[in-house]
Design a protein around this motif. Structure first.
Motif, short mmCIF file in Angstrom:
data_model
loop_
_atom_site.label_atom_id
_atom_site.label_comp_id
_atom_site.label_asym_id
_atom_site.label_seq_id
_atom_site.Cartn_x
_atom_site.Cartn_y
_atom_site.Cartn_z
N GLU A 9 79.00 157.65 89.99
CA GLU A 9 79.84 158.39 90.92
C GLU A 9 81.05 158.94 90.18
OE1 GLU A 9 77.51 155.18 92.37
OE2 GLU A 9 79.34 154.95 91.25
N ASN A 10 81.63 159.96 90.73
CA ASN A 10 82.89 160.44 90.15
C ASN A 10 83.99 160.42 91.22
OD1 ASN A 10 82.24 162.71 91.65
ND2 ASN A 10 82.75 164.16 90.03
N TRP A 11 84.02 159.34 92.00
CA TRP A 11 85.05 159.17 93.00
C TRP A 11 86.42 159.12 92.32
CZ3 TRP A 11 82.05 154.30 94.37
CH2 TRP A 11 80.97 154.59 95.19
N PHE A 12 87.40 159.57 93.05
CA PHE A 12 88.79 159.45 92.64
C PHE A 12 89.48 158.46 93.57
CE2 PHE A 12 87.47 163.48 90.91
CZ PHE A 12 88.07 163.50 89.66
N TYR A 13 90.69 158.09 93.22
CA TYR A 13 91.49 157.14 94.00
C TYR A 13 91.47 157.52 95.48
CZ TYR A 13 95.72 154.67 95.54
OH TYR A 13 96.62 153.89 96.21
N GLU A 14 91.64 158.79 95.76
CA GLU A 14 91.71 159.26 97.13
C GLU A 14 90.40 159.06 97.90
OE1 GLU A 14 94.39 162.10 94.71
OE2 GLU A 14 92.66 160.82 94.36
N ASP A 15 89.30 158.90 97.18
CA ASP A 15 87.97 158.79 97.80
C ASP A 15 87.58 157.36 98.18
OD1 ASP A 15 87.59 161.55 97.36
OD2 ASP A 15 86.81 161.16 95.34
N ALA A 47 75.95 138.29 87.70
CA ALA A 47 74.85 138.88 88.46
C ALA A 47 75.32 139.32 89.84
CB ALA A 47 73.70 137.87 88.59
N GLY A 48 76.13 138.49 90.48
CA GLY A 48 76.62 138.83 91.82
C GLY A 48 77.44 140.11 91.83
N LEU A 49 78.32 140.27 90.86
CA LEU A 49 79.10 141.50 90.78
C LEU A 49 78.24 142.67 90.35
CD1 LEU A 49 81.35 139.41 91.12
CD2 LEU A 49 82.70 140.79 89.58
N GLY A 50 77.32 142.42 89.43
CA GLY A 50 76.43 143.49 89.00
C GLY A 50 75.60 144.07 90.13
N LEU A 51 75.26 143.25 91.11
CA LEU A 51 74.46 143.73 92.23
C LEU A 51 75.16 144.81 93.05
CD1 LEU A 51 72.88 140.37 93.48
CD2 LEU A 51 71.65 142.34 92.53
N VAL A 52 76.47 144.79 93.09
CA VAL A 52 77.21 145.81 93.86
C VAL A 52 78.13 146.65 92.99
CG1 VAL A 52 77.11 144.74 96.15
CG2 VAL A 52 78.93 144.10 94.58
N ALA A 53 77.96 146.54 91.69
CA ALA A 53 78.80 147.32 90.78
C ALA A 53 78.52 148.81 90.96
CB ALA A 53 78.56 146.91 89.34
N THR A 54 79.56 149.58 90.93
CA THR A 54 79.40 151.03 90.91
C THR A 54 79.61 151.51 89.49
OG1 THR A 54 81.73 151.46 91.41
CG2 THR A 54 80.22 151.25 93.29
N ASN A 55 79.12 152.66 89.21
CA ASN A 55 79.27 153.25 87.88
C ASN A 55 80.17 154.46 87.97
OD1 ASN A 55 77.51 151.41 86.50
ND2 ASN A 55 75.84 152.40 87.58
N CYS A 56 81.31 154.26 88.58
CA CYS A 56 82.26 155.35 88.78
C CYS A 56 82.92 155.69 87.45
CB CYS A 56 83.31 154.96 89.81
SG CYS A 56 84.48 156.29 90.14
N VAL A 57 82.79 156.94 87.04
CA VAL A 57 83.32 157.36 85.75
C VAL A 57 84.84 157.48 85.74
CG1 VAL A 57 81.17 158.50 85.06
CG2 VAL A 57 82.96 159.82 86.24
N SER A 114 77.61 163.35 92.51
CA SER A 114 78.08 164.40 91.62
C SER A 114 77.50 164.19 90.23
CB SER A 114 79.61 164.40 91.56
OG SER A 114 80.07 165.59 90.96
N THR A 115 77.89 165.04 89.32
CA THR A 115 77.39 164.93 87.95
C THR A 115 78.57 164.91 86.99
OG1 THR A 115 76.00 165.93 86.26
CG2 THR A 115 77.11 167.44 87.76
N THR A 116 78.33 164.36 85.81
CA THR A 116 79.38 164.33 84.78
C THR A 116 79.37 165.60 83.94
OG1 THR A 116 77.89 163.19 83.26
CG2 THR A 116 79.35 161.82 84.63
#
Length: 183
Positions: A31-37, A95-105, A11-13
């Motif tokens: 991503e713009n996931w919500f709790y339900e997603d 680094a380990g967390l950054g590798l799988v970090a999401t950028n969910c707004v 999605s887009t912001t």
């Protein structure tokens, strides 16, 4: 294997400070996931990253970590119990967390539990991470709490770090959780 929704660029912001046709383009790696997603049980695996001497030095300089195990080659080889320099545990964690970090707004870090440095990581080791959504529960009027594990591995699957990340995530439909929240 269970099918889950796509993980990036869904999605887009829709920012108002750029041309409309640009604002409508999905944001890469956001991503713009919500709790339900957020499906419990979903796993994602990162690409691999080799922990170079330069990266290690930059991190140590940034956080002023001058411990001889991570900064002094001669000490590490001659007096250290591993015979070679370590990568700082804080860098392996980051680094380990950054590798799988999401950028969910819609998600905000709440903290970390059960952080354990299980095995040493050395200059030149290659790591990758697996994130697993463990559970979730309604917490606040506008946001729920999600708990995910992060497992960082080196080489061909040797576990070196484990932790659990807690995140608050906005509800898509807050009314659905009325009377179910803790606060």
């Amino acid at each position: 294997m269970t099918d889950f929704a796509p993980t990036v660029g869904v999605s887009t912001t829709r920012p108002t400070d750029m041309p409309v046709d640009h604002a409508e383009i999905p944001v890469w790696n956001a991503e713009n996931w919500f709790y339900e997603d957020w499906p419990v049980g979903q796993k994602i695996r990162s690409l691999r990253r080799t922990m170079s001497e330069g990266d290690s030095h930059l991190f140590n300089t940034l956080v002023v970590d001058i411990h001889p195990y991570v900064q002094d080659q001669m000490f590490a080889e001659r007096e250290g119990i591993f015979g070679k320099r370590l990568v700082a545990g804080a860098f392996v964690f980051s680094a380990g967390l950054g590798l799988v970090a999401t950028n969910c707004v819609n998600a905000f870090s709440y903290g970390y539990d059960k952080l354990r440095f299980i095995k040493p990581v050395f200059i030149g080791d290659t790591i990758y991470s697996i994130r697993t959504n463990l559970d979730k529960r309604p917490r606040y009027k506008e946001m729920g709490l999600i708990r995910a594990s992060y497992e960082v591995f080196k080489g061909e699957g040797e576990l070196v770090l484990y932790c659990e990340h807690l995140q608050t995530v906005k509800y898509k439909n807050p009314a659905d959780f009325a009377g179910k929240t803790e606060k």
